[in-house]
Design a protein around this motif. Structure first.
Motif, PDB file in Angstrom:
ATOM      1  N   GLU A  98      19.456 -27.077 -15.206  1.00 38.98           N
ATOM      2  CA  GLU A  98      20.476 -26.625 -14.254  1.00 38.98           C
ATOM      3  C   GLU A  98      21.285 -25.554 -14.967  1.00 38.98           C
ATOM      4  OE1 GLU A  98      24.119 -28.326 -11.464  1.00 38.98           O
ATOM      5  OE2 GLU A  98      22.646 -29.715 -12.310  1.00 38.98           O
ATOM      6  N   THR A  99      21.377 -24.395 -14.326  1.00 40.36           N
ATOM      7  CA  THR A  99      22.007 -23.240 -14.959  1.00 40.36           C
ATOM      8  C   THR A  99      23.393 -23.011 -14.396  1.00 40.36           C
ATOM      9  OG1 THR A  99      19.829 -22.256 -15.279  1.00 40.36           O
ATOM     10  CG2 THR A  99      21.726 -20.785 -15.469  1.00 40.36           C
ATOM     11  N   PHE A 100      24.357 -22.874 -15.293  1.00 38.84           N
ATOM     12  CA  PHE A 100      25.744 -22.605 -14.936  1.00 38.84           C
ATOM     13  C   PHE A 100      26.077 -21.192 -15.416  1.00 38.84           C
ATOM     14  CE2 PHE A 100      25.149 -27.103 -15.636  1.00 38.84           C
ATOM     15  CZ  PHE A 100      25.721 -27.673 -14.510  1.00 38.84           C
ATOM     16  N   VAL A 101      26.038 -20.243 -14.499  1.00 37.29           N
ATOM     17  CA  VAL A 101      26.281 -18.843 -14.838  1.00 37.29           C
ATOM     18  C   VAL A 101      27.775 -18.631 -15.041  1.00 37.29           C
ATOM     19  CG1 VAL A 101      26.144 -16.476 -13.964  1.00 37.29           C
ATOM     20  CG2 VAL A 101      24.225 -18.044 -13.635  1.00 37.29           C
ATOM     21  N   TYR A 102      28.127 -17.966 -16.122  1.00 35.08           N
ATOM     22  CA  TYR A 102      29.530 -17.662 -16.405  1.00 35.08           C
ATOM     23  C   TYR A 102      29.977 -16.493 -15.529  1.00 35.08           C
ATOM     24  CZ  TYR A 102      28.897 -20.226 -20.859  1.00 35.08           C
ATOM     25  OH  TYR A 102      28.631 -21.153 -21.830  1.00 35.08           O
ATOM     26  N   LEU A 103      31.040 -16.703 -14.778  1.00 37.07           N
ATOM     27  CA  LEU A 103      31.628 -15.615 -14.000  1.00 37.07           C
ATOM     28  C   LEU A 103      32.692 -14.885 -14.810  1.00 37.07           C
ATOM     29  CD1 LEU A 103      31.992 -17.385 -10.540  1.00 37.07           C
ATOM     30  CD2 LEU A 103      30.162 -15.856 -11.325  1.00 37.07           C
ATOM     31  N   LYS A 104      33.440 -15.656 -15.601  1.00 40.04           N
ATOM     32  CA  LYS A 104      34.481 -15.072 -16.445  1.00 40.04           C
ATOM     33  C   LYS A 104      34.749 -16.039 -17.592  1.00 40.04           C
ATOM     34  CE  LYS A 104      39.307 -13.688 -16.504  1.00 40.04           C
ATOM     35  NZ  LYS A 104      40.581 -13.769 -15.810  1.00 40.04           N
TER      36      LYS A 104
END
Length: 159
Positions: free
Chosen positions: A142-148
């Motif tokens: 499960e991938t948690f993309v960094y927005l900031k």
């Protein structure tokens, strides 16, 4: 903590002067030993010796920390991995992938967490599809993309 993630040593007790030296270097890793000595009440030579002992013992590293975004690595993400089999072996295989800068074994929903730094979404997709998900033992990711990135400090060592 060793590079392989195992704690093979007893915790080191730091006196107030060593903590103060570390805090000085955390504020500016290029600060001179003479300036640090003035701040902590030691000679330049004494500071040099303490810094050498701290680095040789593995308590501290002096490194340059870069901003991935400014270097063209615009996609960062944390990947949660559920695994079967030997998670230590899987962690070692993940640690060998250059785009992965952080690997930790966990308890909870995921067996491992891996932080990745990629140039773009295409590189992230390729990394996931061809290198991470194909490793023996990986069941799901499960991938948690960094927005900031809101906060990232390295000063917790002297609390």
């Amino acid at each position: 903590m060793t590079n392989n993630g195992r704690s093979d040593r007893r915790p080191v007790h730091l006196d107030d002067v060593s903590k103060a030296i570390i805090e000085q270097l955390q504020a500016d890793g290029r600060r001179s030993y003479a300036d640090i000595g003035k701040a902590v009440g030691l000679s330049e030579a004494a500071v040099r010796q303490r810094v050498q002992r701290l680095t040789e013992s593995g308590v501290m590293q002096i490194v340059a920390v870069t901003d991935p975004m400014q270097l063209g690595f615009t996609r960062q993400a944390m990947i949660g991995i559920r695994a079967a089999g030997d998670t230590l072996k899987l962690a070692e295989q993940l640690a060998d992938i250059p785009e992965i800068d952080y690997v930790v074994l966990t308890a909870g929903s995921f067996d491992l967490l891996a932080e990745v730094v990629c140039e773009n979404d295409d590189q992230l997709i390729s990394l996931l599809n061809t290198r991470i998900r194909n490793l023996p033992g990986v069941q799901t990711t499960e991938t948690f993309v960094y927005l900031k990135l809101q906060k990232q400090f390295y000063n917790w060592g002297t609390r």
